[in-house]
Write a protein that holds these residues in place. Structure first.
Motif, PDB file in Angstrom:
ATOM      1  N   CYS A 158       9.164  10.901  10.356  1.00  0.00           N
ATOM      2  CA  CYS A 158       9.688   9.810   9.525  1.00  0.00           C
ATOM      3  C   CYS A 158       8.702   8.647   9.498  1.00  0.00           C
ATOM      4  O   CYS A 158       8.418   8.085   8.434  1.00  0.00           O
ATOM      5  CB  CYS A 158      11.044   9.353  10.068  1.00  0.00           C
ATOM      6  SG  CYS A 158      11.766   7.948   9.177  1.00  0.00           S
ATOM      7  N   ALA A 159       8.164   8.301  10.656  1.00  0.00           N
ATOM      8  CA  ALA A 159       7.179   7.223  10.713  1.00  0.00           C
ATOM      9  C   ALA A 159       5.946   7.573   9.901  1.00  0.00           C
ATOM     10  O   ALA A 159       5.418   6.743   9.146  1.00  0.00           O
ATOM     11  CB  ALA A 159       6.801   6.935  12.166  1.00  0.00           C
ATOM     12  N   GLY A 160       5.482   8.813  10.046  1.00  0.00           N
ATOM     13  CA  GLY A 160       4.294   9.233   9.316  1.00  0.00           C
ATOM     14  C   GLY A 160       4.486   9.161   7.816  1.00  0.00           C
ATOM     15  O   GLY A 160       3.595   8.706   7.082  1.00  0.00           O
ATOM     16  N   HIS A 161       5.648   9.588   7.340  1.00  0.00           N
ATOM     17  CA  HIS A 161       5.928   9.584   5.897  1.00  0.00           C
ATOM     18  C   HIS A 161       5.937   8.160   5.348  1.00  0.00           C
ATOM     19  O   HIS A 161       5.267   7.860   4.351  1.00  0.00           O
ATOM     20  CB  HIS A 161       7.259  10.273   5.628  1.00  0.00           C
ATOM     21  CG  HIS A 161       7.766  10.094   4.236  1.00  0.00           C
ATOM     22  ND1 HIS A 161       7.259  10.794   3.164  1.00  0.00           N
ATOM     23  CD2 HIS A 161       8.718   9.266   3.730  1.00  0.00           C
ATOM     24  CE1 HIS A 161       7.878  10.418   2.061  1.00  0.00           C
ATOM     25  NE2 HIS A 161       8.762   9.495   2.371  1.00  0.00           N
ATOM     26  N   HIS A 162       6.713   7.283   5.987  1.00  0.00           N
ATOM     27  CA  HIS A 162       6.870   5.931   5.442  1.00  0.00           C
ATOM     28  C   HIS A 162       5.610   5.084   5.627  1.00  0.00           C
ATOM     29  O   HIS A 162       5.268   4.278   4.747  1.00  0.00           O
ATOM     30  CB  HIS A 162       8.079   5.249   6.081  1.00  0.00           C
ATOM     31  CG  HIS A 162       9.387   5.768   5.577  1.00  0.00           C
ATOM     32  ND1 HIS A 162       9.885   5.435   4.338  1.00  0.00           N
ATOM     33  CD2 HIS A 162      10.287   6.620   6.135  1.00  0.00           C
ATOM     34  CE1 HIS A 162      11.053   6.040   4.147  1.00  0.00           C
ATOM     35  NE2 HIS A 162      11.316   6.761   5.222  1.00  0.00           N
ATOM     36  N   PHE A 163       4.916   5.272   6.754  1.00  0.00           N
ATOM     37  CA  PHE A 163       3.703   4.490   6.939  1.00  0.00           C
ATOM     38  C   PHE A 163       2.652   4.893   5.911  1.00  0.00           C
ATOM     39  O   PHE A 163       1.977   4.032   5.322  1.00  0.00           O
ATOM     40  CB  PHE A 163       3.147   4.658   8.351  1.00  0.00           C
ATOM     41  CG  PHE A 163       2.070   3.668   8.669  1.00  0.00           C
ATOM     42  CD1 PHE A 163       2.379   2.429   9.191  1.00  0.00           C
ATOM     43  CD2 PHE A 163       0.738   3.959   8.416  1.00  0.00           C
ATOM     44  CE1 PHE A 163       1.384   1.487   9.468  1.00  0.00           C
ATOM     45  CE2 PHE A 163      -0.264   3.039   8.681  1.00  0.00           C
ATOM     46  CZ  PHE A 163       0.062   1.798   9.211  1.00  0.00           C
ATOM     47  N   ALA A 164       2.504   6.204   5.670  1.00  0.00           N
ATOM     48  CA  ALA A 164       1.534   6.658   4.667  1.00  0.00           C
ATOM     49  C   ALA A 164       1.902   6.142   3.284  1.00  0.00           C
ATOM     50  O   ALA A 164       1.024   5.743   2.502  1.00  0.00           O
ATOM     51  CB  ALA A 164       1.459   8.182   4.669  1.00  0.00           C
ATOM     52  N   SER A 165       3.197   6.129   2.971  1.00  0.00           N
ATOM     53  CA  SER A 165       3.641   5.637   1.670  1.00  0.00           C
ATOM     54  C   SER A 165       3.242   4.182   1.474  1.00  0.00           C
ATOM     55  O   SER A 165       2.737   3.784   0.407  1.00  0.00           O
ATOM     56  CB  SER A 165       5.166   5.794   1.551  1.00  0.00           C
ATOM     57  OG  SER A 165       5.648   5.208   0.359  1.00  0.00           O
ATOM     58  N   TRP A 166       3.444   3.371   2.522  1.00  0.00           N
ATOM     59  CA  TRP A 166       3.076   1.947   2.440  1.00  0.00           C
ATOM     60  C   TRP A 166       1.561   1.777   2.355  1.00  0.00           C
ATOM     61  O   TRP A 166       1.055   1.022   1.517  1.00  0.00           O
ATOM     62  CB  TRP A 166       3.637   1.210   3.660  1.00  0.00           C
ATOM     63  CG  TRP A 166       3.176  -0.213   3.776  1.00  0.00           C
ATOM     64  CD1 TRP A 166       3.442  -1.233   2.908  1.00  0.00           C
ATOM     65  CD2 TRP A 166       2.362  -0.766   4.815  1.00  0.00           C
ATOM     66  NE1 TRP A 166       2.860  -2.401   3.353  1.00  0.00           N
ATOM     67  CE2 TRP A 166       2.194  -2.144   4.522  1.00  0.00           C
ATOM     68  CE3 TRP A 166       1.779  -0.241   5.971  1.00  0.00           C
ATOM     69  CZ2 TRP A 166       1.447  -2.993   5.360  1.00  0.00           C
ATOM     70  CZ3 TRP A 166       1.044  -1.088   6.798  1.00  0.00           C
ATOM     71  CH2 TRP A 166       0.882  -2.448   6.483  1.00  0.00           C
ATOM     72  N   ALA A 167       0.837   2.501   3.223  1.00  0.00           N
ATOM     73  CA  ALA A 167      -0.619   2.368   3.239  1.00  0.00           C
ATOM     74  C   ALA A 167      -1.237   2.790   1.910  1.00  0.00           C
ATOM     75  O   ALA A 167      -2.198   2.168   1.429  1.00  0.00           O
ATOM     76  CB  ALA A 167      -1.194   3.195   4.384  1.00  0.00           C
ATOM     77  N   GLU A 168      -0.692   3.829   1.295  1.00  0.00           N
ATOM     78  CA  GLU A 168      -1.211   4.278   0.005  1.00  0.00           C
ATOM     79  C   GLU A 168      -0.966   3.232  -1.072  1.00  0.00           C
ATOM     80  O   GLU A 168      -1.804   3.014  -1.957  1.00  0.00           O
ATOM     81  CB  GLU A 168      -0.555   5.607  -0.375  1.00  0.00           C
ATOM     82  CG  GLU A 168      -1.017   6.774   0.502  1.00  0.00           C
ATOM     83  CD  GLU A 168      -0.120   7.993   0.363  1.00  0.00           C
ATOM     84  OE1 GLU A 168       0.706   8.016  -0.583  1.00  0.00           O
ATOM     85  OE2 GLU A 168      -0.221   8.917   1.204  1.00  0.00           O
ATOM     86  N   ARG A 169       0.190   2.572  -0.993  1.00  0.00           N
ATOM     87  CA  ARG A 169       0.520   1.571  -2.005  1.00  0.00           C
ATOM     88  C   ARG A 169      -0.414   0.379  -1.953  1.00  0.00           C
ATOM     89  O   ARG A 169      -0.754  -0.209  -2.992  1.00  0.00           O
ATOM     90  CB  ARG A 169       1.973   1.115  -1.835  1.00  0.00           C
ATOM     91  CG  ARG A 169       2.506   0.303  -3.007  1.00  0.00           C
ATOM     92  CD  ARG A 169       4.011   0.143  -2.967  1.00  0.00           C
ATOM     93  NE  ARG A 169       4.463  -0.727  -1.892  1.00  0.00           N
ATOM     94  CZ  ARG A 169       5.140  -0.320  -0.813  1.00  0.00           C
ATOM     95  NH1 ARG A 169       5.427   0.966  -0.678  1.00  0.00           N
ATOM     96  NH2 ARG A 169       5.526  -1.174   0.118  1.00  0.00           N
ATOM     97  N   ILE A 170      -0.864   0.012  -0.719  1.00  0.00           N
ATOM     98  CA  ILE A 170      -1.720  -1.171  -0.613  1.00  0.00           C
ATOM     99  C   ILE A 170      -3.193  -0.798  -0.394  1.00  0.00           C
ATOM    100  O   ILE A 170      -4.036  -1.685  -0.247  1.00  0.00           O
ATOM    101  CB  ILE A 170      -1.237  -2.109   0.507  1.00  0.00           C
ATOM    102  CG1 ILE A 170      -1.418  -1.463   1.890  1.00  0.00           C
ATOM    103  CG2 ILE A 170       0.211  -2.518   0.281  1.00  0.00           C
ATOM    104  CD1 ILE A 170      -1.175  -2.434   3.038  1.00  0.00           C
ATOM    105  N   GLY A 171      -3.503   0.498  -0.364  1.00  0.00           N
ATOM    106  CA  GLY A 171      -4.899   0.927  -0.201  1.00  0.00           C
ATOM    107  C   GLY A 171      -5.460   0.695   1.183  1.00  0.00           C
ATOM    108  O   GLY A 171      -6.673   0.491   1.344  1.00  0.00           O
ATOM    109  N   LEU A 172      -4.616   0.746   2.229  1.00  0.00           N
ATOM    110  CA  LEU A 172      -5.032   0.483   3.604  1.00  0.00           C
ATOM    111  C   LEU A 172      -5.594   1.756   4.240  1.00  0.00           C
ATOM    112  O   LEU A 172      -4.905   2.768   4.321  1.00  0.00           O
ATOM    113  CB  LEU A 172      -3.831  -0.013   4.421  1.00  0.00           C
ATOM    114  CG  LEU A 172      -4.059  -0.255   5.913  1.00  0.00           C
ATOM    115  CD1 LEU A 172      -4.977  -1.452   6.124  1.00  0.00           C
ATOM    116  CD2 LEU A 172      -2.713  -0.458   6.627  1.00  0.00           C
TER     117      LEU A 172
END
Length: 552
Positions: A215-229
């Protein structure tokens, strides 16, 4: 209440806590527990061949499920054999509970047969160690063990069980299942993080470790992809986010991409989420120094005692990983301009992880890993212990969503074989691959007997260069041409026959061209399959040779 033996009470507590599997080597010191398990079909008792395998399998099961892996061993040599797995669970932040059959209470402090003071012995390498002297208190101790093993920074708990206590018949009140108490991040802290990102020019995240989950991996990747981190994985945490993520930047640790290392050095904002920022991840505390001048460190961790323990933390955020990842994924801030560095870091990793053939090498492991990527599914679980052989998979394999990597951050040898057995039992419908060196494999290769007894379906890639390669590498660097204590000579067995001795199938490989067809034949079969890959010790890592080390 009806009186029960201590052994029965203990097994009833495990059932109440939702335990479905334990790993053990039997011992006379906990016969009462084995007797209770006879009437407890809810719990699958995996009988192993050595206590080291028991502890490694329990650690691997804890990594895969997120619940404490359960191990049972007997006193003395049984417990000391298992201590390596306790150390792994501690350094890897894995929830695990080791139960040890102990001498009778009346014989304590006499140095009786196989007696050890287990709380004192294990206390430095676990979260909590204790002895249960009263059978009526077993529910209390077990409930506390599950809470301690799973809360904050997860880790191992050790409970000693005097054999006469387990035979006592007493009344005891069962405890209900321990449910996690989620810790949500402080909104003010998350808001401060977003403000730091607005001011940052070259931020990067380092993820994976304590409390990390799909769950952490999914949501963190989603956020990072949105902001280009850009998202870098801590050492041997490469499945923290799916490597197909367009912002995944590769792993830190031993043999990382030099461009990723430079990106870390140039970062003005480092966001560590779950990672301890340990010695391996930080290249001996030099890639990111404990005081990290000119860099801002945000440390997100479930245990407040871990934050600022080694590193100066500019913004501490205490939170469960899943809670934090979901909060940042849902956070909306139109003033936060996306970065281009995430895509750039991902392109650099793709280039780094694309194996290039090496001239003059009979069996080149890089193209072999590429062949595996083509033929095996993305959810394949790769298991390995310690050794330079693992570097080819760390560099060239593309890991899917957790759990797809079982590898000890503590750097213990002999982990891959028992971990692969645990994975094959836990996920019988998935592909499981044990990657091992010749020295590494023989430390726990006997657990193929456990795999055979359980009908486990697993593939072993055995890399044989006839030496303890990692130590040879250091030796040639520091004491060139003075080989001592690292050459295995002709002592290795015929590993194909070794696999066949357990009812498995094997094939010897000496060239790169032989690997792909042999892999095809292996994948057509079931059960234990072993590819014995004979490599040249000269090719000591995926990026250098012994000759190059000597020339320096």
């Amino acid at each position: 209440m009806t009186k029960r033996t201590g052994g029965r009470i203990l097994v009833d507590q495990l059932i109440a806590q939702g335990v479905d599997r334990i790993f053990s080597v039997p011992g006379e010191s906990y016969l009462a527990v084995l007797d209770a398990l006879h009437d407890s079909p809810e719990i699958d008792n995996v009988i192993c061949r050595q206590e080291g395998g028991v502890a490694y399998m329990a650690d691997a099961d804890g990594k895969m499920t997120g619940r404490p892996g359960i191990a049972f061993v007997t006193r003395g040599p049984g417990a000391t054999n298992a201590s390596g797995g306790v150390h792994v669970a501690m350094q890897d932040s894995t929830p695990m509970i080791l139960f040890i059959g102990d001498v009778a209470r009346g014989d304590h402090d006499r140095e009786g047969f196989q007696e050890i003071d287990f709380p004192d012995f294990f206390r430095p390498i676990c979260k909590w160690a204790a002895k249960i002297d009263d059978a009526a208190r077993i529910p209390e101790y077990v409930a506390r063990a599950f809470r301690v093993a799973s809360s904050g920074r997860p880790g191992p708990v050790v409970l000693a069980l005097p054999e006469d206590m387990l035979r006592d018949e007493v009344e005891a009140t069962d405890r209900p299942a321990i449910t996690p108490a989620p810790i949500s991040p402080d909104p003010g802290g998350v808001g401060a993080l977003m403000e730091l990102l607005k001011d940052a020019a070259s931020p990067i995240a380092i993820v994976g470790g304590a409390d990390w989950c799909p769950c952490a991996g999914h949501h963190f990747a989603s956020w990072a992809e949105r902001i280009g981190l850009p998202v870098a994985a801590a050492f041997r945490r490469q499945d923290a986010v799916n490597n197909a993520s367009p912002v995944y930047a590769g792993q830190l640790g031993y043999g990382p991409n030099p461009k990723l290392q430079q990106r870390i050095r140039d970062a003005d904002l480092i966001i560590a989420v779950g990672a301890r920022m340990g010695e391996s991840t930080t290249d001996g505390y030099t890639l990111v120094t404990p005081d990290h001048p000119d860099q801002i460190l945000v440390h997100v961790h479930p245990d407040p005692n871990e934050i600022s323990r080694v590193y100066r933390t500019d913004l501490p955020i205490v939170s469960d990983m899943a809670e934090f990842a979901q909060v940042v994924d849902a956070w909306e801030d139109d003033d936060l301009v996306p970065f281009s560095t995430g895509a750039e870091a991902h392109r650099e990793w793709r280039e780094w992880s694309d194996p290039k053939p090496r001239d003059g090498v009979a069996l080149d492991l890089g193209p072999c890993v590429a062949a595996m990527r083509e033929k095996l599914p993305a959810d394949t679980i790769i298991c390995n212990g310690a050794g330079n052989f693992s570097g080819w998979w760390h560099r060239y394999w593309h890991y899917g969503e957790q759990p797809t990597q079982l590898a000890p951050t503590s750097g213990t040898m002999g982990y891959g074989a028992p971990a692969s057995v645990a994975a094959a039992i836990r996920f019988p419908d998935r592909k499981v691959v044990c990657v091992a060196g010749d020295g590494d494999f023989l430390m726990n290769g006997q657990e193929l007997a456990t795999a055979a007894s359980r009908g486990a379906d697993l593939l072993i890639i055995l890399v044989d260069n006839g030496t303890y390669g990692t130590i040879r590498m250091h030796q040639e660097r520091d004491y060139p041409d003075r080989v001592s204590g690292t050459d295995l000579g002709a002592g290795n067995p015929d590993f194909v026959k070794f696999a066949e001795a357990f009812g498995g199938w094997g094939e010897r490989i000496t060239t790169t061209e032989e690997f792909g067809p042999a892999l095809d034949r292996a994948l057509e079969k079931k059960g234990i399959r072993l590819l014995h890959c004979l490599t040249d010790v000269e090719i000591i890592t995926n990026s250098t040779t012994i000759s190059a080390l000597k020339s320096r």
